[in-house]
Design a protein around this motif. Structure first.
Motif, PDB file in Angstrom:
ATOM      1  N   HIS A 295      -6.671   8.056-127.365  1.00 53.92           N
ATOM      2  CA  HIS A 295      -5.668   7.207-128.008  1.00 53.92           C
ATOM      3  C   HIS A 295      -5.440   7.722-129.424  1.00 53.92           C
ATOM      4  O   HIS A 295      -6.402   7.960-130.163  1.00 53.92           O
ATOM      5  N   LYS A 296      -4.175   7.891-129.783  1.00 52.52           N
ATOM      6  CA  LYS A 296      -3.792   8.373-131.100  1.00 52.52           C
ATOM      7  C   LYS A 296      -2.629   7.537-131.633  1.00 52.52           C
ATOM      8  O   LYS A 296      -1.885   6.932-130.848  1.00 52.52           O
ATOM      9  N   GLY A 297      -2.443   7.559-132.937  1.00 52.82           N
ATOM     10  CA  GLY A 297      -1.244   6.985-133.528  1.00 52.82           C
ATOM     11  C   GLY A 297      -0.087   7.960-133.419  1.00 52.82           C
ATOM     12  O   GLY A 297      -0.290   9.181-133.405  1.00 52.82           O
TER      13      GLY A 297
ATOM     14  N   LEU B 172       2.885   4.413-125.324  1.00 51.49           N
ATOM     15  CA  LEU B 172       3.393   5.341-124.312  1.00 51.49           C
ATOM     16  C   LEU B 172       2.386   6.460-124.078  1.00 51.49           C
ATOM     17  O   LEU B 172       1.681   6.879-125.000  1.00 51.49           O
ATOM     18  N   ASP B 173       2.340   6.966-122.854  1.00 46.45           N
ATOM     19  CA  ASP B 173       1.562   8.173-122.591  1.00 46.45           C
ATOM     20  C   ASP B 173       2.328   9.377-123.123  1.00 46.45           C
ATOM     21  O   ASP B 173       3.503   9.585-122.778  1.00 46.45           O
ATOM     22  N   ALA B 174       1.665  10.151-123.958  1.00 38.96           N
ATOM     23  CA  ALA B 174       2.284  11.346-124.516  1.00 38.96           C
ATOM     24  C   ALA B 174       2.041  12.572-123.653  1.00 38.96           C
ATOM     25  O   ALA B 174       2.825  13.523-123.667  1.00 38.96           O
TER      26      ALA B 174
ATOM     27  N   ARG C 288      -4.996  19.847-131.819  1.00 34.37           N
ATOM     28  CA  ARG C 288      -5.201  18.409-131.669  1.00 34.37           C
ATOM     29  C   ARG C 288      -6.203  18.029-130.584  1.00 34.37           C
ATOM     30  O   ARG C 288      -6.633  16.879-130.538  1.00 34.37           O
ATOM     31  N   VAL C 289      -6.549  18.957-129.684  1.00 39.43           N
ATOM     32  CA  VAL C 289      -7.389  18.558-128.547  1.00 39.43           C
ATOM     33  C   VAL C 289      -8.608  19.479-128.362  1.00 39.43           C
ATOM     34  O   VAL C 289      -9.063  19.713-127.250  1.00 39.43           O
TER      35      VAL C 289
ATOM     36  N   PHE D  42      -1.834   2.825-134.651  1.00 40.35           N
ATOM     37  CA  PHE D  42      -3.232   3.212-134.437  1.00 40.35           C
ATOM     38  C   PHE D  42      -3.656   4.232-135.493  1.00 40.35           C
ATOM     39  O   PHE D  42      -2.932   5.180-135.783  1.00 40.35           O
ATOM     40  N   VAL D  43      -4.828   4.039-136.062  1.00 38.72           N
ATOM     41  CA  VAL D  43      -5.356   4.939-137.095  1.00 38.72           C
ATOM     42  C   VAL D  43      -6.557   5.673-136.526  1.00 38.72           C
ATOM     43  O   VAL D  43      -7.473   5.059-135.968  1.00 38.72           O
ATOM     44  N   GLY D  44      -6.576   6.995-136.651  1.00 43.30           N
ATOM     45  CA  GLY D  44      -7.711   7.783-136.170  1.00 43.30           C
ATOM     46  C   GLY D  44      -7.541   8.200-134.728  1.00 43.30           C
ATOM     47  O   GLY D  44      -6.422   8.285-134.204  1.00 43.30           O
TER      48      GLY D  44
END
Length: 265
Positions: A154-156, A175-177, A192-193, A219-221
């Motif tokens: 989960h990300k912002g 939403l699913d990115a 990012r991953v 969302f933060v973090g």
């Protein structure tokens, strides 16, 4: 006890955490001998702050004969420098693990490390549980199975801006990115991953690890949840962090473990 010589490749935020831990006496099994970075100014500042040698490039750092080099410089730097570091007689601790989503490069690094009698250590970054992931994978494969590995982040939406998966409607609704494999995720989101690739290397491999990224407004973090099932066992590892400092501190924890007479695995 003879201290190990430590070098840092990459002098940004995460490299600074390792250096600060050294200054604070948290890495007393090491002597920080030198630092280098893509741009000179941060490396010069870090060298001045810690009293070690500023190195204009990687060969200059290797001329100091470090026992281990910590990488905090990003995936391209891993690809450009890993083999030289190993062939130069140093072990390598990596935080930008996404570089190893390429099986050919991973095998090249593995062969070079074996030939040179060196080690490559993969830091846990913002995740963990590598021990249980590898244990369940081993149990499953001993029974002729492959474990089922799922990675859900989960990300912002702000953290996804500027990437191919960002959509403006993410600012308003969950939403699913992304849905796919860890290999596909690292190709789309190379910075990012890293955590997904790290978890997959401890288990089924990037191609066989399913990856889902969900964007949550406000969302933060990051929240990373890893689920592995196989051979009658199941583990869930869920870690939240509000900033990337946890990645730098995972390198500090790794170095401390390597220098300790009792290692935790």
């Amino acid at each position: 006890m003879t201290k190990k010589k430590l070098g840092i490749l990459g002098c940004g935020y995460l490299g600074g955490i390792v250096a600060e831990a050294y200054q604070a006496g948290l890495l007393d099994g090491y002597e920080l001998v030198g630092v280098t970075s893509r741009t000179a100014a941060p490396a010069q500042a870090l060298a001045e702050r810690t009293g070690c040698t500023f190195c204009a490039d990687l060969p200059a750092l290797l001329d100091l004969h470090p026992d281990i080099v910590v990488e905090t410089a990003g995936g391209p730097a891993v690809r450009a420098s890993a083999l030289a570091i190993l062939e130069g007689g140093a072990d390598l601790a990596v935080i930008s693990i996404g570089a190893f989503s390429d099986p050919a490069f991973l095998e090249q690094v593995r062969e070079t490390a074996a030939r040179c009698g060196r080690k490559v250590y993969l830091a846990s970054g913002a995740v963990g549980g590598f021990d249980v992931l590898s244990t369940i994978t081993l149990m499953a494969r001993a029974q002729g199975q492959e474990p089922a590995v799922r990675f859900h982040t989960h990300k912002g939406p702000k953290s996804l801006q500027g990437t191919p998966v960002y959509r403006p409607e993410m600012e308003e609704q969950e939403l699913d990115a992304f849905n796919g494999t860890a290999t596909e995720a690292i190709a789309l989101l190379p910075t990012r991953v890293n955590v997904a690739v790290a978890a997959s290397l401890a288990s089924a491999g990037p191609e066989h690890t399913s990856m889902r990224i969900t964007s949550v407004p406000g969302f933060v973090g990051d929240d990373h949840c890893i689920t592995i099932e196989g051979a009658g066992a199941k583990a869930v590892v869920d870690i939240y962090s509000d900033k990337s400092a946890i990645a730098g501190w995972s390198l500090v924890a790794l170095l401390r473990n390597l220098a300790s007479p009792i290692e935790l695995h």
